[in-house]
Design a protein around this motif. Structure first.
Motif, PDB file in Angstrom:
ATOM      1  N   MET A  93     -11.327  -6.241  -8.249  1.00 60.29           N
ATOM      2  CA  MET A  93     -12.300  -5.755  -7.500  1.00 60.29           C
ATOM      3  C   MET A  93     -13.516  -6.306  -7.741  1.00 60.29           C
ATOM      4  N   ASP A  94     -13.919  -7.427  -6.900  1.00 56.12           N
ATOM      5  CA  ASP A  94     -14.971  -8.378  -7.389  1.00 56.12           C
ATOM      6  C   ASP A  94     -15.924  -8.204  -6.194  1.00 56.12           C
ATOM      7  N   ASN A  95     -16.032  -7.085  -5.505  1.00 54.08           N
ATOM      8  CA  ASN A  95     -17.186  -6.694  -4.727  1.00 54.08           C
ATOM      9  C   ASN A  95     -17.286  -5.102  -4.628  1.00 54.08           C
ATOM     10  N   PRO A  96     -18.550  -4.747  -4.284  1.00 49.19           N
ATOM     11  CA  PRO A  96     -18.700  -3.198  -4.303  1.00 49.19           C
ATOM     12  C   PRO A  96     -17.717  -2.480  -3.239  1.00 49.19           C
ATOM     13  N   ARG A  97     -17.691  -3.181  -2.199  1.00 51.89           N
ATOM     14  CA  ARG A  97     -16.752  -2.618  -1.182  1.00 51.89           C
ATOM     15  C   ARG A  97     -15.308  -2.246  -1.388  1.00 51.89           C
ATOM     16  N   GLU A  98     -14.830  -3.331  -2.275  1.00 49.14           N
ATOM     17  CA  GLU A  98     -13.281  -3.221  -2.818  1.00 49.14           C
ATOM     18  C   GLU A  98     -13.290  -2.217  -3.962  1.00 49.14           C
ATOM     19  N   VAL A  99     -14.098  -2.216  -4.748  1.00 48.40           N
ATOM     20  CA  VAL A  99     -14.326  -1.136  -5.671  1.00 48.40           C
ATOM     21  C   VAL A  99     -14.235   0.165  -5.141  1.00 48.40           C
ATOM     22  N   PHE A 100     -15.110   0.368  -4.179  1.00 45.35           N
ATOM     23  CA  PHE A 100     -15.017   1.813  -3.453  1.00 45.35           C
ATOM     24  C   PHE A 100     -13.664   2.099  -2.795  1.00 45.35           C
ATOM     25  N   VAL A 101     -13.108   1.209  -2.201  1.00 41.03           N
ATOM     26  CA  VAL A 101     -12.027   1.247  -1.480  1.00 41.03           C
ATOM     27  C   VAL A 101     -10.740   1.791  -2.449  1.00 41.03           C
ATOM     28  N   GLN A 102     -10.453   0.862  -3.450  1.00 41.15           N
ATOM     29  CA  GLN A 102      -9.475   1.066  -4.317  1.00 41.15           C
ATOM     30  C   GLN A 102      -9.807   2.463  -5.304  1.00 41.15           C
ATOM     31  N   LEU A 103     -10.917   2.642  -5.715  1.00 40.25           N
ATOM     32  CA  LEU A 103     -11.033   3.808  -6.522  1.00 40.25           C
ATOM     33  C   LEU A 103     -11.136   5.184  -5.461  1.00 40.25           C
ATOM     34  N   SER A 104     -11.269   5.160  -4.531  1.00 35.60           N
ATOM     35  CA  SER A 104     -11.492   6.211  -3.487  1.00 35.60           C
ATOM     36  C   SER A 104      -9.769   6.569  -3.228  1.00 35.60           C
ATOM     37  N   GLU A 105      -9.150   5.672  -2.905  1.00 37.97           N
ATOM     38  CA  GLU A 105      -7.738   5.602  -2.754  1.00 37.97           C
ATOM     39  C   GLU A 105      -6.918   6.188  -4.002  1.00 37.97           C
ATOM     40  N   ILE A 106      -7.291   5.564  -5.026  1.00 37.72           N
ATOM     41  CA  ILE A 106      -6.544   6.217  -6.415  1.00 37.72           C
ATOM     42  C   ILE A 106      -6.991   7.815  -6.594  1.00 37.72           C
ATOM     43  N   ALA A 107      -8.420   8.036  -6.435  1.00 33.97           N
ATOM     44  CA  ALA A 107      -8.734   9.318  -6.342  1.00 33.97           C
ATOM     45  C   ALA A 107      -8.015  10.241  -5.392  1.00 33.97           C
ATOM     46  N   ALA A 108      -8.024   9.711  -4.261  1.00 34.51           N
ATOM     47  CA  ALA A 108      -7.173  10.453  -3.173  1.00 34.51           C
ATOM     48  C   ALA A 108      -5.702  10.904  -3.374  1.00 34.51           C
ATOM     49  N   LEU A 109      -5.119   9.787  -4.138  1.00 30.12           N
ATOM     50  CA  LEU A 109      -3.465   9.737  -4.586  1.00 30.12           C
ATOM     51  C   LEU A 109      -3.619  10.727  -5.599  1.00 30.12           C
ATOM     52  N   ILE A 110      -4.469  10.821  -6.626  1.00 25.58           N
ATOM     53  CA  ILE A 110      -4.192  11.977  -7.595  1.00 25.58           C
ATOM     54  C   ILE A 110      -4.368  13.309  -7.178  1.00 25.58           C
ATOM     55  N   ILE A 111      -5.318  13.508  -6.202  1.00 23.09           N
ATOM     56  CA  ILE A 111      -5.662  14.788  -5.794  1.00 23.09           C
ATOM     57  C   ILE A 111      -4.572  15.158  -4.821  1.00 23.09           C
ATOM     58  N   TYR A 112      -3.868  14.153  -4.134  1.00 21.00           N
ATOM     59  CA  TYR A 112      -2.828  14.583  -3.286  1.00 21.00           C
ATOM     60  C   TYR A 112      -1.511  15.136  -4.205  1.00 21.00           C
TER      61      TYR A 112
END
Length: 459
Positions: free
Chosen positions: A336-355
């Motif tokens: 995750m070498d740019n802010p956009r990728e950090v946001f995308v991957q961490l938001s998806e991990i958070a969504a996966l855990i919440i799901y």
């Protein structure tokens, strides 16, 4: 008149369902293009090494511990392709039969047809991703073998009589299933739980304990295989050079993101079906209870909101704005070498855990019996865990979607249980929605699977 009613009640709907399953999958198999991809490569390898035994020994030493499926593979590639087409169709029939027994359906039960409909939703194109013969022997065949072994567990749990030949065939099936790594883990997890239930019920647990031991043996056999160690080094060089530099947390993040994106990046009917019936069943249960009613309404809605939100976002981004036309996926960037990728991957991990949390809580509240609650959640947990275990392999991406098979069937299994609850409430609009989603799944399966073969024939 009484005799006609009796004859109608005794209609063998399971046999009819199996016949429909055989016809559906055989016709679909007739469209398949044989001896492509890895199957073609294995034909050349077999010619170089001579006998099946010599080839299997070479593969065990240099590449894989899957000696049983490999032995069948090197037999099938020397036979006309129709031989495998017939055999694989029979495996699909065995899967349907075992599923019917697992859910305790009698021969005259109309719900047998639901077994076929759900099975026909599975995107069979995944089994052609590396070559039809080698992929099915490593995934759908072990799945069917495991389900048959599990069907005997369920028959014993219901105190049904099991013949000696059935036990012998089931144990052979389990030995075949555990020769592949993922199914070995599934057998181990499933039979450990079955052993616990049998012991708590003070029943003779010899079969369940034997199954758990066979599963553990399969895992140990895979871990100690010289070929598996050599393959890891080769796959890292070919597929993920960064693999040995990644921490366990980074590998878990990447694997979790890939699993989540698989189900939301391109619309997935089976995922949508599970999410929809989970919400419907959650709402129905909330209406019947007074305590924590609002919480159950909320938790049963969360998975649907996550599915719709992310799938819509990717659909707009890739298909409408990006003009994407192919049914394919992209791999998440390793770093995750740019802010956009950090946001995308961490938001998806958070969504996966919440799901996961919302789905598990909802399943626990929906089902009336404790063991049914445990099995529904355990099924999803095992399916997810064995896919996440691929974070220990450099092919966590390259293995593509065939390795999702146990998670797909976990969704299908829980969907069956939830649909069964909903059908008892006899709400017409829910039944229509379920039928439409299942129909969409079967159509998508046919278009994608047969369409893939048409493209191959045109190459």
């Amino acid at each position: 008149m009484a005799e006609m009613i009796k004859e109608k009640k005794e209609t063998d709907r399971r046999l009819i369902m199996l016949a429909i399953t055989a016809l559906f999958f055989f016709l679909m198999h007739l469209t398949f293009v044989g001896f492509t991809n890895d199957d073609y490569y294995f034909r050349i390898m077999k010619a170089d090494h001579g006998s099946v035994l010599q080839t299997v020994i070479y593969r065990y030493q240099t590449d894989t511990s899957r000696v049983l499926s490999e032995a069948l593979l090197f037999c099938f590639i020397e036979l006309p392709f129709i031989t495998w087409q017939i055999a694989d169709t029979l495996i699909c029939v065995l899967t349907a039969y075992a599923s019917s027994v697992i859910f305790g359906l009698k021969k005259d039960d109309k719900r047998n047809y639901l077994i076929f409909l759900l099975l026909a939703c599975y995107p069979y194109m995944h089994m052609g991703s590396a070559g039809w013969i080698c992929t099915t022997l490593n995934y759908i065949w072990p799945l069917a073998a495991f389900l048959y072994g599990l069907s005997v567990v369920m028959r014993r749990y219901r105190n049904e009589k099991v013949s000696g030949n059935t036990y012998r065939f089931a144990l052979i099936c389990l030995l075949f299933a555990v020769n592949c790594e993922q199914s070995a883990a599934v057998v181990t997890f499933a039979f450990i739980l079955a052993s616990v239930f049998a012991i708590l019920d003070k029943k003779n647990a010899w079969y369940e304990i034997t199954g758990a031991c066979i599963g553990i043996f399969g895992i140990v056999f895979a871990l100690t295989s010289p070929g598996n160690g050599a393959r890891t080094e080769m796959e890292a060089a070919n597929w993920m050079p960064q693999f040995f530099d990644l921490t366990l947390i980074e590998k878990a993040r990447l694997c979790g993101v890939f699993v989540f994106e698989h189900f939301v990046m391109v619309p997935c009917v089976i995922f949508a079906l599970f999410t929809a019936v989970l919400m419907f069943a959650g709402f129905e249960k909330a209406k019947e209870t007074s305590d924590k009613k609002k919480l159950l309404y909320f938790t049963s809605s969360v998975p649907a909101v996550i599915d719709v939100a992310f799938t819509s976002m990717y659909f707009v981004k890739d298909f409408i704005i990006g003009h994407k036309r192919n049914y394919d996926f992209t791999f998440p960037p390793v770093y995750m070498d740019n802010p956009r990728e950090v946001f995308v991957q961490l938001s998806e991990i958070a969504a996966l855990i919440i799901y996961i949390v919302a789905a598990c809580y909802t399943l626990w509240r929906i089902f009336p019996e404790v063991r049914q609650k445990i099995c529904a959640i355990y099924m999803l947990g095992v399916g997810f865990a064995v896919r996440m275990a691929l974070m220990l392999s450099p092919t966590m991406f390259a293995s593509w979607h065939r390795v999702m098979i146990f998670l797909y069937f976990a969704f299908l299994g829980d969907s069956y249980l939830l649909i069964d609850l909903l059908l008892k409430r006899k709400k017409k609009w829910q039944k229509i929605v379920i039928i439409l989603i299942i129909a969409a799944g079967i159509i998508a399966n046919l278009i994608l699977t047969v369409g893939l073969q048409i493209r191959k024939r045109g190459m």
